[in-house]
Design a protein around this motif. Structure first.
Motif, PDB file in Angstrom:
ATOM      1  N   LEU A  19       1.119  -1.141  -0.029  1.00  0.00           N
ATOM      2  CA  LEU A  19      -0.072   0.157  -0.029  1.00  0.00           C
ATOM      3  C   LEU A  19       0.756   1.096   0.044  1.00  0.00           C
ATOM      4  O   LEU A  19       0.622   2.163  -0.624  1.00  0.00           O
ATOM      5  CB  LEU A  19      -0.953   0.022   1.361  1.00  0.00           C
ATOM      6  CG  LEU A  19      -2.130  -0.926   1.388  1.00  0.00           C
ATOM      7  CD1 LEU A  19      -2.803  -1.048   2.580  1.00  0.00           C
ATOM      8  CD2 LEU A  19      -2.994  -0.346   0.063  1.00  0.00           C
ATOM      9  N   ARG A  20       1.645   1.424   0.654  1.00  0.00           N
ATOM     10  CA  ARG A  20       2.788   2.269   0.767  1.00  0.00           C
ATOM     11  C   ARG A  20       3.339   2.704  -0.534  1.00  0.00           C
ATOM     12  O   ARG A  20       3.361   3.707  -1.016  1.00  0.00           O
ATOM     13  CB  ARG A  20       3.681   2.244   1.921  1.00  0.00           C
ATOM     14  CG  ARG A  20       4.743   3.593   2.202  1.00  0.00           C
ATOM     15  CD  ARG A  20       6.004   3.094   3.445  1.00  0.00           C
ATOM     16  NE  ARG A  20       6.880   2.286   2.838  1.00  0.00           N
ATOM     17  CZ  ARG A  20       6.916   0.965   3.300  1.00  0.00           C
ATOM     18  NH1 ARG A  20       5.769   0.553   4.073  1.00  0.00           N
ATOM     19  NH2 ARG A  20       7.999   0.428   2.969  1.00  0.00           N
ATOM     20  N   ARG A  23       0.965   4.147  -3.168  1.00  0.00           N
ATOM     21  CA  ARG A  23       0.735   5.512  -2.844  1.00  0.00           C
ATOM     22  C   ARG A  23       1.992   6.391  -3.574  1.00  0.00           C
ATOM     23  O   ARG A  23       1.768   7.374  -4.206  1.00  0.00           O
ATOM     24  CB  ARG A  23       0.598   5.905  -1.459  1.00  0.00           C
ATOM     25  CG  ARG A  23      -0.533   5.055  -0.760  1.00  0.00           C
ATOM     26  CD  ARG A  23      -0.580   5.835   0.464  1.00  0.00           C
ATOM     27  NE  ARG A  23      -1.845   5.048   1.219  1.00  0.00           N
ATOM     28  CZ  ARG A  23      -1.769   4.100   2.263  1.00  0.00           C
ATOM     29  NH1 ARG A  23      -0.476   3.784   2.528  1.00  0.00           N
ATOM     30  NH2 ARG A  23      -2.616   3.531   2.893  1.00  0.00           N
ATOM     31  N   LEU A  26       1.673   6.216  -7.175  1.00  0.00           N
ATOM     32  CA  LEU A  26       0.666   7.290  -7.820  1.00  0.00           C
ATOM     33  C   LEU A  26       0.984   8.671  -7.762  1.00  0.00           C
ATOM     34  O   LEU A  26       0.648   9.387  -8.571  1.00  0.00           O
ATOM     35  CB  LEU A  26      -0.595   6.946  -6.856  1.00  0.00           C
ATOM     36  CG  LEU A  26      -1.423   5.496  -7.163  1.00  0.00           C
ATOM     37  CD1 LEU A  26      -2.570   5.360  -6.300  1.00  0.00           C
ATOM     38  CD2 LEU A  26      -1.812   5.567  -8.877  1.00  0.00           C
ATOM     39  N   LEU A  27       1.733   9.015  -6.583  1.00  0.00           N
ATOM     40  CA  LEU A  27       2.166  10.278  -6.381  1.00  0.00           C
ATOM     41  C   LEU A  27       3.289  10.771  -7.729  1.00  0.00           C
ATOM     42  O   LEU A  27       3.342  11.844  -8.160  1.00  0.00           O
ATOM     43  CB  LEU A  27       2.759  10.413  -5.061  1.00  0.00           C
ATOM     44  CG  LEU A  27       3.405  11.734  -4.641  1.00  0.00           C
ATOM     45  CD1 LEU A  27       2.249  12.812  -4.607  1.00  0.00           C
ATOM     46  CD2 LEU A  27       4.128  11.687  -3.331  1.00  0.00           C
ATOM     47  N   SER A  79      -4.300  -1.135 -10.029  1.00  0.00           N
ATOM     48  CA  SER A  79      -3.851  -0.711  -8.498  1.00  0.00           C
ATOM     49  C   SER A  79      -4.886  -1.241  -7.763  1.00  0.00           C
ATOM     50  O   SER A  79      -4.686  -2.240  -6.502  1.00  0.00           O
ATOM     51  CB  SER A  79      -3.893   0.706  -8.145  1.00  0.00           C
ATOM     52  OG  SER A  79      -2.552   1.495  -8.814  1.00  0.00           O
TER      53      SER A  79
END
Length: 690
Positions: A19-20, A23, A26-27, A79
């Motif tokens: 999950l980290r 993220r 996506l950033l 995702s």
């Protein structure tokens, strides 16, 4: 269960890591798209390279935006698919971990299981809390319930109680597995609270000065008595208390805990209501109230209630004492000083009772409190004089190292060496005598707290004990004495002994040698600050007159208490540090490097009380290397005993003290200021109630 969780923790942690990283990706993608868009806009505006603006027609911009949107949707879909795949792999089904039968047992027992990662984020639960609308997955459990932090590095058997969505849980933590175990205790708590609220409470309500109020009239025809009884009945009816009168001045009370809570919440306002009835009367009526609760046996509750009412009366009345089994006793009221008792019949009865007990004993040992002062010595001498009259051997338990300097001097000056060698014994010798002679009588004077006596171990050896004291009785008290006389209305213990000697019946009367009477008079001088204390009454002057009749020398008694030059300077030095945190309330502190005698602290407090408009004075000083003490005095408009009691001490309405072990000046000063802030209003004397 725990072994399985430990084996699967790595798989569960990977989901959190995934999950980290998701993220982060996506950033990065969002950043790249934004940068590309800004670059295209700049190129278009500056037409760089040449012809770029002409080639980038509006249709191309639309195609580019649709493409970016499509890419984002594809990335989002991938995702979500990846997340679903990971969750499917890591979100372990409870039945697969512990079996469907065991899971059913957990559901029936309402037990929740939660596993966290190294950062205290929830990575798995067995759905108990989720089914109750508490979804914790991926949340930090310590942010959700900060109270669970106490389980970190705690003993394995530690349990924390929490509340979530209206339900109560006991939580235990297994650190190796990062596993929290939740046990639903809502029904138990509900039953417990219901049982507690409806638990039986037993009490006694007593009119303190009933005889004085009634006088020679019939109590049924006395308007004040009728008003008092009506006030008691109305109050108890309002609070849901069942009353039965078993004596003219006493009621037996039964209620539940909810009713007791109502009375505690209003501070037993019945005390004030009855006191106010005395306005304009010659005597102010007061009540003593004792309640007991939290024990299944009503017989035991009755014993506890009896002890509570005895404690309320021995502390001077006008107060309520609530005894909670296994917990600290609560005190309410106590805003008025004890009424002076001037009944000659009562003095004679008690004096004869003491003489009878002494007569039945082979020998008598008498002691005062630790750090013996002149009043304790004077009271010991009073008991010694009674024993001389009856021809009974008497021994004064004294440790000169734990005796105030002036008292040491007075003791050495009062008795010659031969007499001292015969009657003075150490605490260790007292233990041996009491162990060898179980029928010996142990008299404890000017103190009633076991830990504060001169010889605590000797007290444990004594089988037959009497107590004579003038301080308010506290929660800690000598265990089952054969005789006790605790009179807070008396100014000193020496005064009480002088009264007993004077009023004792029988012939010939008790005689006190003049040098002994002088020391007893010095004890009265000390505790009354030479008759200037507000605790002084007619009885005090009568006791002093009795001692004068026996040849007491006031000048020599005064000499015993005179300050040395150094002490005089020290008292004034301490007084010069005084501060006024509240109107009429002063406190002073001693230098941390100085070790001060207790009597010096008391003198500094008395000096501060001599200032105009001072209602109470407190002096903080170090009396031993690891012991601090607060000495308190008041003008009877503030109950310093109540304030010192809140800090673990006790004493008299206008004279009290408390000690602190292994503390510092800053800590003791802070405790004093916090106590004043919290309880000063309660301690202020209700003058209008007189």
């Amino acid at each position: 269960m725990a072994d399985f969780v430990r084996k699967n923790r790595k798989k569960n942690v990977s989901m959190s890591d995934a999950l980290r990283w998701m993220r982060v990706r996506l950033l990065v993608l969002t950043f790249l798209e934004t940068a590309l868009l800004i670059t295209a806009i700049v190129f278009y505006f500056y037409d760089f390279p040449a012809g770029f603006k002409e080639r980038m027609k509006p249709d191309y911009w639309i195609f580019a935006m649709v493409g970016v949107f499509a890419i984002n949707m594809i990335v989002l879909w991938l995702s979500m698919a990846r997340l679903s795949s990971l969750r499917h792999k890591t979100d372990l089904d409870a039945a697969s971990i512990i079996g469907s039968d065991v899971q059913e047992a957990y559901n029936f027992g309402e037990i929740g299981l939660i596993v966290t990662d190294n950062r205290d984020n929830v990575i798995w639960d067995n759905n108990l809390l989720k089914d109750r609308q508490v979804n914790l997955l991926d949340m930090n459990i310590l942010e959700w319930q900060p109270a669970l932090r106490d389980l970190k590095n705690a003993p394995p058997d530690m349990v924390v109680k929490i509340e979530a969505n209206g339900r109560n849980y006991n939580v235990k933590y297994l650190p190796e597995a990062h596993l929290y175990i939740f046990k639903d205790t809502s029904e138990y708590e509900s039953i417990f609270n219901y049982s507690r609220v409806h638990a039986t409470v037993v009490g006694v309500i007593m009119i303190d000065n009933f005889t004085e109020i009634v006088g020679k009239t019939e109590d049924e025809n006395n308007d004040l008595v009728t008003s008092i009884r009506q006030e008691i009945l109305n109050y108890c009816k309002e609070k849901g208390v069942l009353l039965r009168r078993f004596r003219n001045d006493s009621y037996f009370a039964v209620c539940n805990y909810a009713s007791l809570q109502k009375m505690e919440e209003d501070g037993f306002s019945l005390l004030t209501k009855v006191r106010v009835l005395g306005k304009g009367q010659n005597i102010a009526p007061t009540l003593s109230i004792g309640f007991a609760h939290d024990f299944p046996s009503v017989i035991k509750l009755n014993e506890m209630a009896s002890s509570a009412i005895d404690m309320a009366m021995s502390r001077g009345g006008d107060q309520a004492v609530v005894s909670h089994y296994g917990e600290d006793i609560k005190f309410f009221g106590g805003k008025t000083a004890a009424l002076e008792n001037s009944s000659a019949v009562k003095f004679r009865t008690n004096a004869d009772a003491i003489l009878s007990i002494i007569s039945d004993s082979k020998e008598v040992l008498v002691m005062g409190h630790n750090d013996m002062d002149m009043d304790a010595l004077g009271a010991c001498i009073g008991v010694y004089a009674m024993c001389l009259h009856l021809g009974k051997p008497c021994y004064i338990i004294i440790d000169l190292k734990r005796t105030e300097k002036k008292t040491r001097y007075a003791f050495l000056a009062t008795f010659d060496k031969e007499t001292r060698d015969r009657i003075a014994i150490s605490p260790r010798q007292a233990e041996e005598r009491l162990a060898a002679n179980p029928s010996a009588l142990l008299a404890v004077v000017d103190v009633s707290v076991p830990n504060n006596v001169m010889a605590p171990r000797a007290l444990e050896k004594g089988n037959k004990t009497i107590v004579i004291d003038h301080h308010l009785r506290g929660e800690s008290y000598l265990d089952k004495p054969v005789f006790e006389y605790v009179d807070p209305s008396a100014s000193s213990a020496s005064e009480i002994l002088a009264e007993f000697i004077h009023y004792a019946s029988g012939s010939p009367r008790i005689e006190i040698p003049s040098h002994l009477a002088t020391t007893m008079l010095s004890g009265i001088f000390l505790d009354t600050t030479f008759f200037k204390s507000n605790s002084v009454g007619v009885r005090t002057f009568e006791a002093a007159e009795v001692l004068r009749e026996f040849g007491a020398d006031p000048r020599r008694a005064d000499d015993f208490l005179k300050d040395e030059y150094e002490e005089y300077l020290l008292v004034n030095k301490i007084a010069s540090t005084m501060k006024m945190p509240y109107r009429g309330v002063m406190y002073a502190v001693c230098d941390e490097s100085d070790i001060i005698e207790r009597s010096t602290l008391a003198k500094a407090a008395n000096t501060m009380m001599s200032l105009k408009d001072t209602n109470a004075a407190f002096v903080i000083g170090k009396v031993e290397e690891k012991e601090w003490r607060i000495s308190a005095r008041s003008d009877n408009t503030i109950n310093v005993q109540l304030l010192c009691e809140k800090m673990g001490g006790g004493g008299h309405f206008s004279m009290a003290a408390c000690t602190f072990q292994n503390s510092t000046l800053a800590v003791v000063e802070g405790k004093l200021l916090n106590t004043l802030q919290t309880y000063l209003d309660d301690a202020r004397n209700d003058v209008g109630g007189h």
